[in-house]
Design an enzyme around this catalytic site. Structure first.
Site, short mmCIF file in Angstrom:
data_model
loop_
_atom_site.label_atom_id
_atom_site.label_comp_id
_atom_site.label_asym_id
_atom_site.label_seq_id
_atom_site.Cartn_x
_atom_site.Cartn_y
_atom_site.Cartn_z
CG ASP A 54 -5.38 -8.42 -18.09
OD1 ASP A 54 -5.65 -7.80 -17.16
OD2 ASP A 54 -6.10 -8.12 -19.37
CE LYS A 96 -6.02 -6.49 -12.49
NZ LYS A 96 -5.77 -7.25 -13.66
CG ASP A 109 -3.34 -4.80 -18.20
OD1 ASP A 109 -2.57 -3.67 -18.50
OD2 ASP A 109 -4.55 -4.75 -18.47
CG ASN A 110 -4.91 -3.85 -15.37
OD1 ASN A 110 -5.36 -5.02 -15.56
ND2 ASN A 110 -5.35 -2.91 -15.54
CD GLU A 141 -8.19 -1.76 -18.50
OE1 GLU A 141 -6.91 -1.54 -18.46
OE2 GLU A 141 -8.72 -2.38 -17.62
#
Ligand code: MG
Length: 258
Positions: free
Chosen positions: A178, A181, A206-207, A238
């Protein structure tokens, strides 16, 4: 004034302003929003929650993110996916990349088995100090170590994990990605090169849809059923229940595709 600027964020984001909101979520080179909200979060948590009350600390961070200023931690909706992945993995040694203010580390610590230990890597020293304060306040500092570093620093952080935190071949049961990226896939490859994963180790990322990590998604889809077995969790950004996001939960199979 930091407090005045933070005050502008109350009730934010307004409907119809989401693209602008997403630009504002991009962290600066220190991994912070740049308006002091992370320090304000630490003050809020320490002022409003009893020492040692892990549930209350997690709830206070969610409350701050919804009501005062948006935070780029995993949040409550995706946090439940993370919780379930940790519970089913029953890990002993865990690694997080991207501590930020410690929210996901708190969630992981809440559900990981007794005796398990999480090491969380944060590139920003200021974030690491904030996270450490919050983790101490919540009473989990003995089970969560925060390390300032990054896996692409020429080997110093990898060496620290090996020498001070017991990272050894096959010893890493669970990892949560996380952080930057563009760093997911190179850092996963660094972890693989260390041999720390074993068949059955779990990596949660995540993401993947927002802001998006297309190279990591392509990699996991390409190796589906051979090197990895991935579950794609369709969820939301989120604290933004209209914006889609994707969380990947990948089991390492340890079988080369060729
Ligand atoms: Mg995230």
């Amino acid at each position: 004034m930091r407090s005045a600027r933070l005050g502008l964020a109350k009730g934010w984001p307004a409907r119809g302003s989401l693209p602008r909101v997403l630009r504002r979520l991009t962290p600066n080179s220190f991994g912070q929003a740049g308006d002091g909200r992370e320090r304000a979060l630490a003050r809020h948590v320490l002022a409003t929650t009893p020492s040692g009350d892990l549930d209350a600390v997690i709830a206070a961070i969610d409350e701050f993110a919804y009501q005062k200023a948006h935070l780029i931690n995993v949040g409550d909706e995706k946090g439940a996916i993370l919780d379930a992945a940790v519970r089913s993995a029953e890990p002993r040694r865990l690694l997080e990349l991207g501590t930020y203010c410690g929210y996901s580390a708190l969630r992981i610590a809440r559900v990981m088995p007794p005796g398990a230990r999480l090491v969380s890597i944060e590139r920003g020293a200021a974030n690491a100090r904030i996270a450490s304060r919050i983790l101490r306040h919540a009473g989990v500092a003995q089970r969560v170590g925060v390390v300032v570093g990054r896996l692409d620093d020429g080997g110093a952080t990898l060496a620290r994990l090996r020498e001070r935190h017991g990272f050894a071949p096959g010893a890493l049961d669970f990892a949560f990605l996380d952080h930057g990226k563009e760093e997911y896939l190179p850092d996963l490859e660094r972890i693989l090169a260390q041999g720390w994963l074993r068949p059955g180790s779990i990596v949660v990322a995540d993401n993947i849809e927002n802001p998006g990590v297309p190279d990591y998604l392509r990699y996991m889809r390409r190796h589906q059923g051979t090197l990895w077995r991935t579950t794609e969790h369709h969820t939301h950004v989120e604290y933004q229940h209209q914006l889609p996001d994707l969380v990947l939960e990948s089991e390492y199979l340890g079988i080369r595709p060729d």
